[in-house]
Design a protein around this motif. Sequence first.
Motif, short mmCIF file in Angstrom:
data_model
loop_
_atom_site.label_atom_id
_atom_site.label_comp_id
_atom_site.label_asym_id
_atom_site.label_seq_id
_atom_site.Cartn_x
_atom_site.Cartn_y
_atom_site.Cartn_z
N LEU A 16 6.12 5.46 5.70
CA LEU A 16 4.68 5.30 5.46
C LEU A 16 4.23 3.88 5.76
O LEU A 16 3.10 3.66 6.24
CB LEU A 16 4.37 5.67 4.01
CG LEU A 16 2.89 5.68 3.60
CD1 LEU A 16 2.10 6.64 4.48
CD2 LEU A 16 2.75 6.07 2.13
N THR A 23 8.88 5.60 1.76
CA THR A 23 8.04 4.40 1.71
C THR A 23 8.13 3.61 3.01
O THR A 23 7.12 3.10 3.51
CB THR A 23 8.45 3.51 0.52
OG1 THR A 23 8.41 4.27 -0.69
CG2 THR A 23 7.52 2.32 0.39
N THR A 45 0.83 -1.21 0.00
CA THR A 45 0.00 0.00 0.00
C THR A 45 0.86 1.25 0.00
O THR A 45 0.58 2.22 -0.73
CB THR A 45 -0.93 0.00 1.23
OG1 THR A 45 -1.64 -1.24 1.29
CG2 THR A 45 -1.93 1.13 1.14
N ALA A 46 1.92 1.27 0.82
CA ALA A 46 2.80 2.44 0.89
C ALA A 46 3.50 2.67 -0.44
O ALA A 46 3.64 3.82 -0.89
CB ALA A 46 3.82 2.25 2.01
N LEU A 89 1.76 7.00 -6.62
CA LEU A 89 0.68 7.89 -7.05
C LEU A 89 0.96 9.34 -6.66
O LEU A 89 0.56 10.26 -7.38
CB LEU A 89 -0.64 7.43 -6.44
CG LEU A 89 -1.18 6.08 -6.91
CD1 LEU A 89 -2.48 5.75 -6.20
CD2 LEU A 89 -1.40 6.07 -8.42
N LEU A 90 1.65 9.55 -5.55
CA LEU A 90 1.95 10.91 -5.11
C LEU A 90 2.93 11.62 -6.03
O LEU A 90 3.03 12.86 -5.98
CB LEU A 90 2.50 10.90 -3.68
CG LEU A 90 1.48 10.64 -2.56
CD1 LEU A 90 2.16 10.62 -1.20
CD2 LEU A 90 0.38 11.69 -2.58
N TYR A 104 -3.86 3.39 -13.88
CA TYR A 104 -2.52 3.10 -13.39
C TYR A 104 -1.49 3.15 -14.52
O TYR A 104 -0.37 3.63 -14.32
CB TYR A 104 -2.50 1.73 -12.71
CG TYR A 104 -1.25 1.47 -11.93
CD1 TYR A 104 -1.01 2.14 -10.72
CD2 TYR A 104 -0.30 0.57 -12.38
CE1 TYR A 104 0.15 1.92 -10.00
CE2 TYR A 104 0.86 0.34 -11.66
CZ TYR A 104 1.08 1.01 -10.47
OH TYR A 104 2.23 0.79 -9.76
N ILE A 126 1.00 4.20 -2.85
CA ILE A 126 0.69 5.59 -2.50
C ILE A 126 1.83 6.52 -2.91
O ILE A 126 1.60 7.59 -3.50
CB ILE A 126 0.42 5.70 -0.99
CG1 ILE A 126 -0.91 5.01 -0.64
CG2 ILE A 126 0.38 7.16 -0.54
CD1 ILE A 126 -1.20 4.97 0.84
N LEU A 148 1.21 2.96 8.27
CA LEU A 148 0.08 2.15 7.84
C LEU A 148 -0.04 0.88 8.68
O LEU A 148 -1.14 0.43 8.99
CB LEU A 148 0.22 1.79 6.36
CG LEU A 148 0.01 2.94 5.36
CD1 LEU A 148 0.31 2.48 3.94
CD2 LEU A 148 -1.42 3.46 5.44
#
Length: 440
Positions: A120, A117, A84-85, A91-92, A336, A88, A124
């Motif tokens: 994060l 990462t 997930t990190a 995407l950031l 994506y 993210i 998370l």
Amino acid sequence: MFSAIARVFRTPDLRRKIAFTLAIIALYRLGAHVPAPFVDFPNVQECLRQSAGTDGLLSLVNLFSGGALLQLSIFALGVMPYITATIIVQLLRVVIPHFETLYKEGQSGQARLTQYTRYLTIALALLQSTTLVTVARSGQLFGSTGVPECEQLLTNDVWWAQLLMIITMTAGTGLIMWFAELVTERGIGNGMSLLIFTSIAATFPAAMWAIWQSRGFETFLLVLAVGVVVVALVVFVEQSQRRIPVQYAKRMVGRRTYGGTNTYIPIKVNMAGVVPVIFASSLLYIPALIAQFNQPQPGEPVPGWVAWIQQNLVSGDSPLYMLVYFLLIIGFTYFYVAITFNPVEVADNMKKYGGFIPGIRAGRPTAEYLDYVLTRITLPGSIYLGLIALIPLVALATVGANQNFPFGGASILIIVGVGLETVKQIDAQLQQRHYEGLLR
């Protein structure tokens, strides 16, 4: 083939790397079966025997943790926080210019992004472990099974005991991340990918045995045959790519000549990998989560919209659920791919170094051509991802297997993808030492 495998173990350096990787994998699987503090292990095992698991996003996390999530082990969260990190942070890059600048800085910038990462991932893991402990304390981890043991999964539910469980599971995620980096540096293949591979492969024997026991030997053979066909098709599509030819003009720098070579840009049919399946599964879990928090008190009628969600958007055997899942995967695939592959950036880099596509002018026409090819090749790739992801849901509706059906969805994509990349790395290292690889 057997002689090539024998050469792998006769090469001291390669043998040492494989042994180190296997040792880390063994430690990882051992930690997946060590319960966290204050977990009532007999009750958890009884719930696992009595129930078919869980649905929605928790089933995906349980799959990626190799079954450690439902066992409430020290590695209960598995690699999901890191995945997930990573997504993210990727995407950031589109939203935060500083992240894009770091990405273009090369190795130093990549090291900074990796550090972000990691931070994060721990954040998370702290959030997800808190949620998991809260759900386990409420007795809803296995859903409404009616088994008394499932309502008492913790031996002590005071605040300091829950805090210790949260810290232990978060530390377990940090340890998994360290294991993965060790494998990447000193072992074979990508460490995190291999740990995911191990987690998913560990669930295969139990899933196949459950099908044999519940449906008989004939259904078991049918599922096995379908699995072989699906694996062959996934290997074929994962290896498929559109090669766009690129030529580089000759340049004189001093007395040396540079360029004048022919190469190609490989555009894979499945550019997005397994990420759209994860996105779609996570998004589809939101309606079920909303419905779960709006359950009426005992004796009160269930609201109509809650009943509709439970009937159509919670169970995987619902036709509407399958349709929405399929369409979400197609949409997220385009989303994506558009983020990870920038035709304008590729065209600018080609122009900077004197490269061009035969018949296409450099600059903006090249970017438009790449976008044209990418848009059309993503369509069959997205449909392929949607069909592969629907296999467990179709099995749930027909064979009666649970949603962790082994030959389909995220599991088969990761198993095949990681297996291919690891074999390629072993083959490349063999060719460096013996001039003859593992593959023919």
